[in-house]
Design a protein around this motif. Structure first.
Motif, PDB file in Angstrom:
ATOM      1  N   ARG A 165     -60.130  -8.244  42.930  1.00  0.00           N
ATOM      2  CA  ARG A 165     -60.103  -7.050  42.599  1.00  0.00           C
ATOM      3  C   ARG A 165     -58.995  -6.537  42.076  1.00  0.00           C
ATOM      4  NH1 ARG A 165     -63.032  -3.642  46.647  1.00  0.00           N
ATOM      5  NH2 ARG A 165     -61.261  -4.682  47.992  1.00  0.00           N
ATOM      6  N   VAL A 166     -58.740  -6.383  40.773  1.00  0.00           N
ATOM      7  CA  VAL A 166     -57.653  -5.982  40.258  1.00  0.00           C
ATOM      8  C   VAL A 166     -57.349  -4.552  39.611  1.00  0.00           C
ATOM      9  CG1 VAL A 166     -55.787  -6.607  38.655  1.00  0.00           C
ATOM     10  CG2 VAL A 166     -57.031  -8.354  39.966  1.00  0.00           C
ATOM     11  N   VAL A 167     -56.585  -3.780  40.051  1.00  0.00           N
ATOM     12  CA  VAL A 167     -56.641  -2.244  39.567  1.00  0.00           C
ATOM     13  C   VAL A 167     -55.241  -2.581  38.444  1.00  0.00           C
ATOM     14  CG1 VAL A 167     -55.942   0.026  39.824  1.00  0.00           C
ATOM     15  CG2 VAL A 167     -57.761  -1.366  40.975  1.00  0.00           C
ATOM     16  N   VAL A 168     -55.444  -2.092  37.066  1.00  0.00           N
ATOM     17  CA  VAL A 168     -54.406  -2.055  36.209  1.00  0.00           C
ATOM     18  C   VAL A 168     -54.302  -0.540  35.743  1.00  0.00           C
ATOM     19  CG1 VAL A 168     -53.490  -2.810  34.221  1.00  0.00           C
ATOM     20  CG2 VAL A 168     -54.952  -4.372  35.470  1.00  0.00           C
ATOM     21  N   LEU A 169     -52.772  -0.143  35.928  1.00  0.00           N
ATOM     22  CA  LEU A 169     -52.574   1.205  35.350  1.00  0.00           C
ATOM     23  C   LEU A 169     -51.276   1.057  34.580  1.00  0.00           C
ATOM     24  CD1 LEU A 169     -50.559   2.867  37.351  1.00  0.00           C
ATOM     25  CD2 LEU A 169     -52.517   2.726  38.717  1.00  0.00           C
TER      26      LEU A 169
ATOM     27  N   ALA B  65     -60.831 -12.469  37.794  1.00  0.00           N
ATOM     28  CA  ALA B  65     -60.720 -11.467  38.476  1.00  0.00           C
ATOM     29  C   ALA B  65     -61.737 -10.327  38.012  1.00  0.00           C
ATOM     30  CB  ALA B  65     -59.441 -10.578  38.617  1.00  0.00           C
ATOM     31  N   ILE B  66     -62.283  -9.181  39.075  1.00  0.00           N
ATOM     32  CA  ILE B  66     -62.790  -8.330  38.612  1.00  0.00           C
ATOM     33  C   ILE B  66     -61.793  -7.253  38.333  1.00  0.00           C
ATOM     34  CG2 ILE B  66     -64.539  -6.298  39.240  1.00  0.00           C
ATOM     35  CD1 ILE B  66     -65.863  -8.677  41.167  1.00  0.00           C
ATOM     36  N   ALA B  67     -61.739  -6.839  36.977  1.00  0.00           N
ATOM     37  CA  ALA B  67     -60.646  -5.817  36.849  1.00  0.00           C
ATOM     38  C   ALA B  67     -60.945  -4.460  36.399  1.00  0.00           C
ATOM     39  CB  ALA B  67     -59.831  -6.394  35.406  1.00  0.00           C
ATOM     40  N   TYR B  68     -60.096  -3.542  36.859  1.00  0.00           N
ATOM     41  CA  TYR B  68     -60.442  -1.984  36.685  1.00  0.00           C
ATOM     42  C   TYR B  68     -59.365  -1.443  35.994  1.00  0.00           C
ATOM     43  CZ  TYR B  68     -63.800  -2.783  40.331  1.00  0.00           C
ATOM     44  OH  TYR B  68     -64.911  -3.339  41.340  1.00  0.00           O
ATOM     45  N   ARG B  69     -59.427  -0.776  34.762  1.00  0.00           N
ATOM     46  CA  ARG B  69     -58.356  -0.094  33.892  1.00  0.00           C
ATOM     47  C   ARG B  69     -58.584   1.396  34.216  1.00  0.00           C
ATOM     48  NH1 ARG B  69     -56.861   2.623  29.646  1.00  0.00           N
ATOM     49  NH2 ARG B  69     -59.109   3.369  29.366  1.00  0.00           N
ATOM     50  N   VAL B  70     -57.466   1.967  34.823  1.00  0.00           N
ATOM     51  CA  VAL B  70     -57.018   3.238  34.898  1.00  0.00           C
ATOM     52  C   VAL B  70     -56.209   3.817  33.754  1.00  0.00           C
ATOM     53  CG1 VAL B  70     -55.918   5.114  36.545  1.00  0.00           C
ATOM     54  CG2 VAL B  70     -56.912   2.782  37.554  1.00  0.00           C
ATOM     55  N   PRO B  71     -56.722   5.058  33.122  1.00  0.00           N
ATOM     56  CA  PRO B  71     -56.247   5.766  32.029  1.00  0.00           C
ATOM     57  C   PRO B  71     -54.810   5.752  32.412  1.00  0.00           C
ATOM     58  CG  PRO B  71     -58.205   6.617  32.468  1.00  0.00           C
ATOM     59  CD  PRO B  71     -58.138   5.614  33.479  1.00  0.00           C
ATOM     60  N   ALA B  72     -53.921   5.889  31.521  1.00  0.00           N
ATOM     61  CA  ALA B  72     -52.583   6.081  31.628  1.00  0.00           C
ATOM     62  C   ALA B  72     -52.030   7.286  32.653  1.00  0.00           C
ATOM     63  CB  ALA B  72     -51.908   6.209  30.273  1.00  0.00           C
ATOM     64  N   VAL B  73     -51.322   7.212  33.306  1.00  0.00           N
ATOM     65  CA  VAL B  73     -50.663   8.290  34.372  1.00  0.00           C
ATOM     66  C   VAL B  73     -49.464   8.762  33.705  1.00  0.00           C
ATOM     67  CG1 VAL B  73     -50.138   8.930  36.550  1.00  0.00           C
ATOM     68  CG2 VAL B  73     -51.738   6.969  36.373  1.00  0.00           C
ATOM     69  N   ALA B  74     -49.222  10.127  33.646  1.00  0.00           N
ATOM     70  CA  ALA B  74     -47.984  10.630  33.065  1.00  0.00           C
ATOM     71  C   ALA B  74     -46.962  10.671  34.026  1.00  0.00           C
ATOM     72  CB  ALA B  74     -48.254  12.138  32.724  1.00  0.00           C
TER      73      ALA B  74
ATOM     74  N   ASP C 293     -57.858  -5.478  45.522  1.00  0.00           N
ATOM     75  CA  ASP C 293     -57.272  -6.514  46.063  1.00  0.00           C
ATOM     76  C   ASP C 293     -55.782  -6.834  45.581  1.00  0.00           C
ATOM     77  OD1 ASP C 293     -59.287  -7.235  47.648  1.00  0.00           O
ATOM     78  OD2 ASP C 293     -60.399  -8.015  45.795  1.00  0.00           O
ATOM     79  N   ILE C 294     -55.500  -6.405  44.726  1.00  0.00           N
ATOM     80  CA  ILE C 294     -54.129  -6.339  43.998  1.00  0.00           C
ATOM     81  C   ILE C 294     -54.154  -4.855  43.002  1.00  0.00           C
ATOM     82  CG2 ILE C 294     -54.774  -7.946  42.246  1.00  0.00           C
ATOM     83  CD1 ILE C 294     -51.977  -9.150  42.815  1.00  0.00           C
ATOM     84  N   VAL C 295     -52.919  -4.376  42.696  1.00  0.00           N
ATOM     85  CA  VAL C 295     -52.360  -3.461  41.826  1.00  0.00           C
ATOM     86  C   VAL C 295     -51.563  -3.894  41.057  1.00  0.00           C
ATOM     87  CG1 VAL C 295     -51.794  -0.991  41.902  1.00  0.00           C
ATOM     88  CG2 VAL C 295     -53.130  -1.555  43.631  1.00  0.00           C
ATOM     89  N   VAL C 296     -51.607  -3.665  39.807  1.00  0.00           N
ATOM     90  CA  VAL C 296     -50.738  -3.980  38.737  1.00  0.00           C
ATOM     91  C   VAL C 296     -50.312  -2.772  37.885  1.00  0.00           C
ATOM     92  CG1 VAL C 296     -50.238  -5.324  36.636  1.00  0.00           C
ATOM     93  CG2 VAL C 296     -51.668  -6.322  38.407  1.00  0.00           C
ATOM     94  N   THR C 297     -49.087  -2.271  37.921  1.00  0.00           N
ATOM     95  CA  THR C 297     -48.606  -1.155  37.189  1.00  0.00           C
ATOM     96  C   THR C 297     -47.626  -1.876  36.078  1.00  0.00           C
ATOM     97  OG1 THR C 297     -46.593  -0.828  38.216  1.00  0.00           O
ATOM     98  CG2 THR C 297     -48.539   0.418  39.064  1.00  0.00           C
ATOM     99  N   THR C 298     -47.846  -1.033  34.878  1.00  0.00           N
ATOM    100  CA  THR C 298     -46.896  -1.401  33.792  1.00  0.00           C
ATOM    101  C   THR C 298     -46.232  -0.183  33.308  1.00  0.00           C
ATOM    102  OG1 THR C 298     -46.656  -2.373  31.743  1.00  0.00           O
ATOM    103  CG2 THR C 298     -48.851  -1.359  32.455  1.00  0.00           C
ATOM    104  N   GLY C 299     -44.709  -0.359  33.001  1.00  0.00           N
ATOM    105  CA  GLY C 299     -43.982   0.666  32.628  1.00  0.00           C
ATOM    106  C   GLY C 299     -43.338   1.558  33.917  1.00  0.00           C
ATOM    107  N   GLY C 300     -42.220   2.368  33.687  1.00  0.00           N
ATOM    108  CA  GLY C 300     -41.467   2.809  34.577  1.00  0.00           C
ATOM    109  C   GLY C 300     -40.598   2.245  35.817  1.00  0.00           C
ATOM    110  N   VAL C 301     -40.357   1.038  35.488  1.00  0.00           N
ATOM    111  CA  VAL C 301     -39.619   0.230  36.503  1.00  0.00           C
ATOM    112  C   VAL C 301     -37.925   0.080  36.089  1.00  0.00           C
ATOM    113  CG1 VAL C 301     -41.552  -0.938  37.497  1.00  0.00           C
ATOM    114  CG2 VAL C 301     -40.506  -1.950  35.436  1.00  0.00           C
TER     115      VAL C 301
END
Length: 436
Positions: free
Chosen positions: A203-207, A242-251, A269-277
């Motif tokens: 299970r992959v959470v993407v935000l 994977a089973i992937a869940y997309r989270v709406p963009a966070v401010a 099972d794993i979290v993927v963030t994009t931006g802000g690094v």
């Protein structure tokens, strides 16, 4: 943030050393699709389980149709029918000399019969033509179904699927490590398995992060752009299995981001963030997660790094939460985030699945380009390209800019220019990572 410049290989090795395959579970066949088997599956029943007909026709003895022709057909007495699902002829009768049994595709070969004559090689029974197929006997009494004229001889076992001709008891049906796809599910069902022991799909959470991000379909106001990264990376995670869940963009708010990630851990099972690094004033991923390294607080920590690569220099990796859930923080530019996913996140997903080969296929190809390609010294560059397998060439698509997402959509490969290469001339052979 670490001041050390990491190589691409060292960063990936660090990720894969920390990621462990998920614990196996027993799943029903429909739920096992896309999962990886953790044990060999051994056949317990023959497939097919009995000799059966591969055609609609007549079960016969070889000697009774020897020499049959259109001019001199073999005339046999039809003693009954055998349909798919039947145990054989009624009352356990056998096909004797001068007799035949009308048989349907998949029906068991009756005792005494040695082959099946296709209905097209007959008159259809009781004097009818082949166009009437098998209907001629529908009203005939059991044991007195009339006659059939057969116009061609057959060889022994013709049009008969032999018991165990596919697999036999004790055969290895599927090896541990196999991905359970539709054909594998079909085989498992055919040999009577209702469940299998597998590693579940991760299970992959993407935000995405960024106050400038709007959702597709919304009206863009000044300074805002559409959030494409979370959609692309969620799709990429699903493509990887994977089973992937997309989270709406966070401010751009560290507390909001930290709370959002913590809320998602229950299904990740794993979290993927994009931006802000990166190093900007509003790069909130670092601000939100840099302090999560206390073992007594969250059971892990995130290390933010600079990599000797282009695009994708800023990266973050570590674990978060009581279960030490892996978190990969990717840069925010669309091409940077996608290239980073392919290089680092996809192998992590496949490792969680329990696969041994976690890398995209690589080939050597000749650069097909009008002029030399430049690459920064000391960095491994990944350029988008299209690969021609027949010609053995690869052609760059678009420029090197990490914002050029339209070119990425046309690419099916990444052209790799090593750290010690600053210029690649047309005709140079180089490594290519195949994306599709």
């Amino acid at each position: 943030m670490s001041s050390t410049i990491w190589s691409v290989d060292d960063h990936l090795d660090d990720i894969l050393a920390a990621v462990r395959p998920l614990e196996p579970i027993e799943l029903q066949l429909p739920e096992a699709q896309g999962c990886v088997l953790v044990e060999d599956v051994v056949v317990e029943v023959s497939l097919p389980p009995f000799d059966n007909s591969s055609m609609d026709g007549y079960a016969v003895r070889i000697s009774d149709v020897e020499g049959a022709s259109q001019e001199f057909p073999a005339v046999l007495t039809v003693i009954g029918d055998v349909a798919a699902g039947d145990g054989g002829l009624a009352d356990g009768r056998s096909v004797g000399p001068g007799e035949a049994a009308r048989i349907m595709t998949g029906a068991p070969l009756p005792a005494g019969a040695e082959a099946v004559v296709p209905v097209e090689w007959t008159d259809g029974g009781t004097g009818g033509g082949p166009a009437e197929t098998m209907r001629a006997h529908s009203d005939a009494p059991e044991g007195a179904s009339g006659e059939v004229r057969i116009h061609r001889p057959v060889k022994p076992r013709a049009h008969v699927r032999a018991k165990g001709s596919d697999v036999r008891p004790g055969d290895l049906a599927l090896r541990a490590g196999s991905v359970v796809g539709p054909p594998q599910i079909g085989l498992l069902a055919a040999i009577g398995r209702s469940t299998v022991r597998v590693r579940p799909r991760p299970r992959v959470v993407v935000l995405s992060t960024g106050s400038e991000l709007a959702q597709p379909g919304e009206e863009l106001t000044g300074g805002r752009i559409y959030d494409s990264n979370s959609f692309a990376l969620t799709a990429a995670a699903r493509e990887a299995g994977a089973i992937a869940y997309r989270v709406p963009a966070v401010a751009d708010d560290a507390e909001t981001l930290r709370a959002t990630i913590e809320d998602q851990l229950i299904r990740a099972d794993i979290v993927v963030t994009t931006g802000g690094v990166s190093v900007g004033a509003y790069d909130v991923v670092k601000e939100a997660l840099a302090s999560v390294g206390d073992e007594d607080e969250a059971g892990g920590g995130i290390d933010f790094r600079k990599l000797a690569m282009q695009p994708g220099k800023p990266q973050g990796f570590g674990s978060i939460g009581p279960d030490h859930t892996p978190l990969l923080a990717l840069p925010g530019n669309p091409v940077s985030s996608y290239v980073s996913f392919e290089l680092f996140v996809r192998p992590a997903i496949l490792t969680l699945m329990g696969l041994e080969d976690v890398h995209r296929p690589k080939v050597r190809a000749v650069l097909s380009v009008d002029g030399p390609l430049s690459s920064p010294a000391g960095k491994r560059q990944f350029l988008r390209g299209t690969y021609d397998a027949q010609a053995g060439t690869v052609t760059p698509v678009g420029g090197a800019g990490s914002h050029l997402i339209a070119a990425l959509a046309q690419a099916d490969a990444l052209i790799v220019l090593p750290e010690d290469v600053t210029s690649a001339e047309p005709g140079t052979e180089t490594e290519v990572i195949l994306l599709r």
